[in-house]
Design an enzyme around this catalytic site. Structure first.
Site, mmCIF file in Angstrom:
data_model
loop_
_atom_site.group_PDB
_atom_site.id
_atom_site.type_symbol
_atom_site.label_atom_id
_atom_site.label_comp_id
_atom_site.label_asym_id
_atom_site.label_seq_id
_atom_site.Cartn_x
_atom_site.Cartn_y
_atom_site.Cartn_z
ATOM 1 N N TYR A 38 22.591 -34.691 56.588
ATOM 2 C CA TYR A 38 23.583 -34.146 57.509
ATOM 3 C C TYR A 38 24.460 -35.257 58.086
ATOM 4 C CZ TYR A 38 25.498 -30.997 61.048
ATOM 5 O OH TYR A 38 26.340 -30.234 61.819
ATOM 6 N N VAL A 61 26.368 -26.796 70.251
ATOM 7 C CA VAL A 61 27.162 -25.574 70.372
ATOM 8 C C VAL A 61 26.222 -24.378 70.201
ATOM 9 C CG1 VAL A 61 29.145 -24.269 69.525
ATOM 10 C CG2 VAL A 61 29.133 -26.771 69.335
#
Length: 237
Positions: free
Chosen positions: A152, A185
């Site tokens: 990632y 988020v």
């Protein structure tokens, strides 16, 4: 706001929030998902929430350039042009490098990084025509590395570098390019289900409002890279 936006991964999460914010401003959006049913379901939700019917649901896979080209073609056929291309679609596989598989590595890079390349390659001619805007959704993982994040981190570091280099290539056409790099988020990312426990996090509408703000900003000014994080971590609440 008379803007037509193409948004990858727009059926949920940040992409959905961006689509909703643009629609509330009177714009038009095309949203993609690997599943047409998911895109159509999201389109109905967006129309109900915003009372704006200018939503085009599309099945497209960012890992495929030809799929992106077909989706952009459908967007321009529907709305006449493209003003904004938002490369948002992304996934995450998190494991120690000892355990990370080749398939997980390829899936992460192909979606998160090559997908961004495919999105701009497919939309570039349309953006040239409108002197438009290319926006990538990166991550603070593109500047902060962590254990179990090799795939990632690599993809998001790549998105930041790719977007900034591409910005230098395309600004001669009066195309602006920005990468937004959020921290935590409240989304469905990595099989998470948002709840009241996520109230401290950035909300998807916050990113949507940020994109609208970029589109309204005078074209002479370019915030090329934006880092954004929750004001306070949960431990401070």
């Amino acid at each position: 706001m008379d803007k037509i936006a193409y948004i990858t991964g727009g059926s949920k999460g940040i992409g959905f929030g961006i689509a909703e914010s643009i629609l509330r401003e009177g714009g038009k959006v095309a949203i993609t998902s690997r599943s047409l049913a998911a895109a159509e379901k999201a389109a109905k939700e967006l129309i109900a929430k915003t009372n704006n019917e200018n939503v085009l649901p599309l099945e497209a896979d960012v890992r495929s350039l030809s799929s992106q080209e077909a989706a952009i073609k459908s967007t321009i056929e529907k709305f006449g042009r493209i003003d904004v291309s938002v490369a948002n679609a992304g996934i995450g596989h998190f494991a120690s490098i000892e355990d990370l598989t080749e398939e997980q590595w390829k899936d992460t890079i192909d979606t998160n990084l090559t997908g961004v390349f495919n999105t701009i390659k497919a939309s570039l001619n349309g953006l040239k025509d409108t002197k438009g805007y290319f926006i990538t959704i990166g991550s603070l993982a593109g500047t902060n590395f962590f254990a179990n994040g090799s795939a990632y981190n690599a993809s998001k570091f790549g998105v930041a570098g790719f977007t900034q280099a591409a910005m230098l290539d395309i600004r001669k056409y009066s195309i602006r390019a920005t990468t937004i790099m959020p921290g935590s988020v409240a989304t469905y990312f990595n099989d998470h289900t948002p709840s009241e426990q996520d109230a401290w996090k950035i909300q998807i509408e916050d990113i949507g409002e940020m994109v609208v703000g970029l589109l309204k900003l005078n074209a002479r000014t370019l915030p090329s890279k934006i880092e954004v994080r929750p004001t306070m971590p949960p431990s401070a609440k």
